[in-house]
Design a protein around this motif. Sequence first.
Motif, PDB file in Angstrom:
ATOM      1  N   HIS A 193      34.992  34.285  29.054  1.00 32.65           N
ATOM      2  CA  HIS A 193      35.463  33.357  28.030  1.00 32.65           C
ATOM      3  C   HIS A 193      36.052  32.067  28.568  1.00 32.65           C
ATOM      4  O   HIS A 193      36.259  31.130  27.824  1.00 32.65           O
ATOM      5  CB  HIS A 193      36.512  34.045  27.154  1.00 32.65           C
ATOM      6  CG  HIS A 193      36.022  35.308  26.526  1.00 32.65           C
ATOM      7  ND1 HIS A 193      34.966  35.322  25.639  1.00 32.65           N
ATOM      8  CD2 HIS A 193      36.386  36.600  26.690  1.00 32.65           C
ATOM      9  CE1 HIS A 193      34.731  36.561  25.263  1.00 32.65           C
ATOM     10  NE2 HIS A 193      35.579  37.361  25.893  1.00 32.65           N
ATOM     11  N   LEU A 194      36.384  32.046  29.836  1.00 34.44           N
ATOM     12  CA  LEU A 194      37.054  30.866  30.371  1.00 34.44           C
ATOM     13  C   LEU A 194      36.117  30.079  31.286  1.00 34.44           C
ATOM     14  O   LEU A 194      35.242  30.657  31.935  1.00 34.44           O
ATOM     15  CB  LEU A 194      38.313  31.292  31.154  1.00 34.44           C
ATOM     16  CG  LEU A 194      39.420  31.960  30.339  1.00 34.44           C
ATOM     17  CD1 LEU A 194      40.521  32.447  31.257  1.00 34.44           C
ATOM     18  CD2 LEU A 194      39.976  31.004  29.298  1.00 34.44           C
ATOM     19  N   PRO A 195      36.293  28.769  31.345  1.00 30.04           N
ATOM     20  CA  PRO A 195      35.422  27.944  32.185  1.00 30.04           C
ATOM     21  C   PRO A 195      35.808  28.037  33.655  1.00 30.04           C
ATOM     22  O   PRO A 195      36.506  27.169  34.175  1.00 30.04           O
ATOM     23  CB  PRO A 195      35.652  26.529  31.629  1.00 30.04           C
ATOM     24  CG  PRO A 195      37.034  26.558  31.093  1.00 30.04           C
ATOM     25  CD  PRO A 195      37.273  27.955  30.594  1.00 30.04           C
ATOM     26  N   ILE A 196      35.342  29.081  34.313  1.00 33.69           N
ATOM     27  CA  ILE A 196      35.694  29.313  35.711  1.00 33.69           C
ATOM     28  C   ILE A 196      34.480  29.036  36.597  1.00 33.69           C
ATOM     29  O   ILE A 196      33.348  29.371  36.225  1.00 33.69           O
ATOM     30  CB  ILE A 196      36.206  30.756  35.884  1.00 33.69           C
ATOM     31  CG1 ILE A 196      37.584  30.868  35.214  1.00 33.69           C
ATOM     32  CG2 ILE A 196      36.313  31.142  37.359  1.00 33.69           C
ATOM     33  CD1 ILE A 196      37.951  32.265  34.856  1.00 33.69           C
ATOM     34  N   ASP A 197      34.717  28.395  37.727  1.00 39.43           N
ATOM     35  CA  ASP A 197      33.622  28.012  38.620  1.00 39.43           C
ATOM     36  C   ASP A 197      33.502  28.915  39.839  1.00 39.43           C
ATOM     37  O   ASP A 197      32.415  29.202  40.300  1.00 39.43           O
ATOM     38  CB  ASP A 197      33.825  26.565  39.090  1.00 39.43           C
ATOM     39  CG  ASP A 197      33.904  25.606  37.913  1.00 39.43           C
ATOM     40  OD1 ASP A 197      32.842  25.252  37.374  1.00 39.43           O
ATOM     41  OD2 ASP A 197      35.033  25.252  37.501  1.00 39.43           O
ATOM     42  N   HIS A 198      34.656  29.314  40.392  1.00 37.90           N
ATOM     43  CA  HIS A 198      34.639  30.045  41.657  1.00 37.90           C
ATOM     44  C   HIS A 198      35.569  31.250  41.647  1.00 37.90           C
ATOM     45  O   HIS A 198      36.618  31.227  41.012  1.00 37.90           O
ATOM     46  CB  HIS A 198      35.094  29.147  42.811  1.00 37.90           C
ATOM     47  CG  HIS A 198      34.310  27.898  42.930  1.00 37.90           C
ATOM     48  ND1 HIS A 198      32.996  27.868  43.333  1.00 37.90           N
ATOM     49  CD2 HIS A 198      34.653  26.617  42.711  1.00 37.90           C
ATOM     50  CE1 HIS A 198      32.565  26.625  43.347  1.00 37.90           C
ATOM     51  NE2 HIS A 198      33.548  25.842  42.971  1.00 37.90           N
ATOM     52  N   LEU A 199      35.184  32.267  42.413  1.00 42.36           N
ATOM     53  CA  LEU A 199      36.078  33.376  42.706  1.00 42.36           C
ATOM     54  C   LEU A 199      36.398  33.305  44.191  1.00 42.36           C
ATOM     55  O   LEU A 199      35.489  33.202  45.014  1.00 42.36           O
ATOM     56  CB  LEU A 199      35.394  34.721  42.401  1.00 42.36           C
ATOM     57  CG  LEU A 199      34.878  34.928  40.976  1.00 42.36           C
ATOM     58  CD1 LEU A 199      34.209  36.304  40.858  1.00 42.36           C
ATOM     59  CD2 LEU A 199      36.025  34.807  39.964  1.00 42.36           C
ATOM     60  N   LYS A 200      37.674  33.365  44.526  1.00 43.48           N
ATOM     61  CA  LYS A 200      38.054  33.412  45.936  1.00 43.48           C
ATOM     62  C   LYS A 200      38.438  34.848  46.273  1.00 43.48           C
ATOM     63  O   LYS A 200      39.468  35.342  45.812  1.00 43.48           O
ATOM     64  CB  LYS A 200      39.246  32.491  46.215  1.00 43.48           C
ATOM     65  CG  LYS A 200      38.919  31.023  46.066  1.00 43.48           C
ATOM     66  CD  LYS A 200      40.031  30.153  46.636  1.00 43.48           C
ATOM     67  CE  LYS A 200      39.935  30.006  48.137  1.00 43.48           C
ATOM     68  NZ  LYS A 200      40.877  28.999  48.676  1.00 43.48           N
ATOM     69  N   ILE A 201      37.616  35.500  47.071  1.00 47.14           N
ATOM     70  CA  ILE A 201      37.896  36.894  47.424  1.00 47.14           C
ATOM     71  C   ILE A 201      39.102  36.943  48.346  1.00 47.14           C
ATOM     72  O   ILE A 201      39.170  36.227  49.356  1.00 47.14           O
ATOM     73  CB  ILE A 201      36.703  37.566  48.129  1.00 47.14           C
ATOM     74  CG1 ILE A 201      35.457  37.512  47.239  1.00 47.14           C
ATOM     75  CG2 ILE A 201      37.041  39.018  48.485  1.00 47.14           C
ATOM     76  CD1 ILE A 201      34.254  38.225  47.830  1.00 47.14           C
ATOM     77  N   ASP A 202      40.058  37.788  48.013  1.00 47.99           N
ATOM     78  CA  ASP A 202      41.300  37.864  48.775  1.00 47.99           C
ATOM     79  C   ASP A 202      41.059  38.302  50.212  1.00 47.99           C
ATOM     80  O   ASP A 202      40.193  39.122  50.508  1.00 47.99           O
ATOM     81  CB  ASP A 202      42.269  38.831  48.098  1.00 47.99           C
ATOM     82  CG  ASP A 202      43.663  38.692  48.671  1.00 47.99           C
ATOM     83  OD1 ASP A 202      44.276  37.624  48.454  1.00 47.99           O
ATOM     84  OD2 ASP A 202      44.134  39.629  49.344  1.00 47.99           O
ATOM     85  N   ARG A 203      41.867  37.741  51.080  1.00 39.80           N
ATOM     86  CA  ARG A 203      41.805  38.016  52.516  1.00 39.80           C
ATOM     87  C   ARG A 203      41.877  39.509  52.838  1.00 39.80           C
ATOM     88  O   ARG A 203      41.233  39.992  53.760  1.00 39.80           O
ATOM     89  CB  ARG A 203      42.990  37.286  53.152  1.00 39.80           C
ATOM     90  CG  ARG A 203      43.057  37.332  54.614  1.00 39.80           C
ATOM     91  CD  ARG A 203      44.103  36.351  55.074  1.00 39.80           C
ATOM     92  NE  ARG A 203      45.428  36.934  55.113  1.00 39.80           N
ATOM     93  CZ  ARG A 203      46.522  36.299  54.709  1.00 39.80           C
ATOM     94  NH1 ARG A 203      46.452  35.090  54.211  1.00 39.80           N
ATOM     95  NH2 ARG A 203      47.689  36.884  54.806  1.00 39.80           N
ATOM     96  N   SER A 204      42.660  40.244  52.048  1.00 39.11           N
ATOM     97  CA  SER A 204      42.832  41.673  52.340  1.00 39.11           C
ATOM     98  C   SER A 204      41.509  42.439  52.214  1.00 39.11           C
ATOM     99  O   SER A 204      41.349  43.499  52.819  1.00 39.11           O
ATOM    100  CB  SER A 204      43.870  42.266  51.392  1.00 39.11           C
ATOM    101  OG  SER A 204      43.429  42.155  50.058  1.00 39.11           O
TER     102      SER A 204
END
Length: 274
Positions: A193-204
Amino acid sequence: AAKLFSQDPIQFYSSDLKTASEARLRLESQLREAIAKEQLQVYLQPIYDLSSGRIVKAEALLRWFPTKDSSIGPDVFIPIAEQTGLIYPLGKWVITKVCELLTVFKQHNINIKLAMNVSPRQVSDRHLFEFIKSTAERLGVDAHKLELELTEGVLVDNYNKAQKLLNSLREMGVTIAIDDFGTGYSSLSYLKHLPIDHLKIDRSLISDIDTNEDDRAIVLAILAMATQLRLKVIAEGVETMEQQEFLKQHRCASAQGFYYAKPMPLESFIAFMK
Ligand code: C2E
Ligand code: MG
Ligand code: MG
Ligand code: MG
């Protein structure tokens, strides 16, 4: 030790608590001064496009130098700034700095985007959008060069405000990344539902992909989901060539980490780009 245990435990505990809150109070007033005294700096860490190997973006990371040879990390002072409301002036300072840095990049023909972190209270500030917009306009910054990083908790706890903010930012050309992705526990429906462009995968999740089957499975699942949703993935905390190769092989779009470079001050970053 005998002396320690002979003390009334309740009294011991509360005096300890008092010291802790005093320390926080001290830190708070120091932080207030730090903004005025310009003891803060924005460091830059490059983000690489994995298929071309080129730097396409950098992340702005706040640093505090209370004295010439001491520093306090954002993991320590950002939570205090959040709790005390100091995050508002601090956040504005970062937004202004990031726009200024983009104008410096332009002078050096450095044509990359700049991502900045925003924390929960900033998102709940209804003036945030106007401040970003007016600052970018005032400094002649193309909004397409700006990216905002927020954690999914912000979106879920504050859905209506976040939705309004993200839609306005998107309309202006600013892109949005979900930071620390894979560590939250919320429903993923907000991605629809939200205008999201990127996912940043967490370092862990990145640190053990060579050895940990489960981490590898989670990273692959995130990459598959992102492809379906047409989101680009940025892997955070890449420290080895093996990690890079794994991510590249599975078509992760971008990577950031000590394998490439640590966050650095502006002058070093400009030299690094040349
Ligand atoms: P973050 O946004 O998830 O930023 C990534 C953190 O991972 C940074 O820590 C970066 O230095 C570190 N990092 C990057 N690559 C590697 C790697 O390969 N290995 C290891 N061990 N670490 C790596 P940093 O700069 O200490 O920042 C910590 C957090 O503080 C950030 O996490 C962000 O949540 C917050 N923060 C930093 N600057 C700002 C700011 O201007 N505003 C707000 N609201 N939060 C900020
Ligand atoms: Mg970040
Ligand atoms: Mg992160
Ligand atoms: Mg983080």
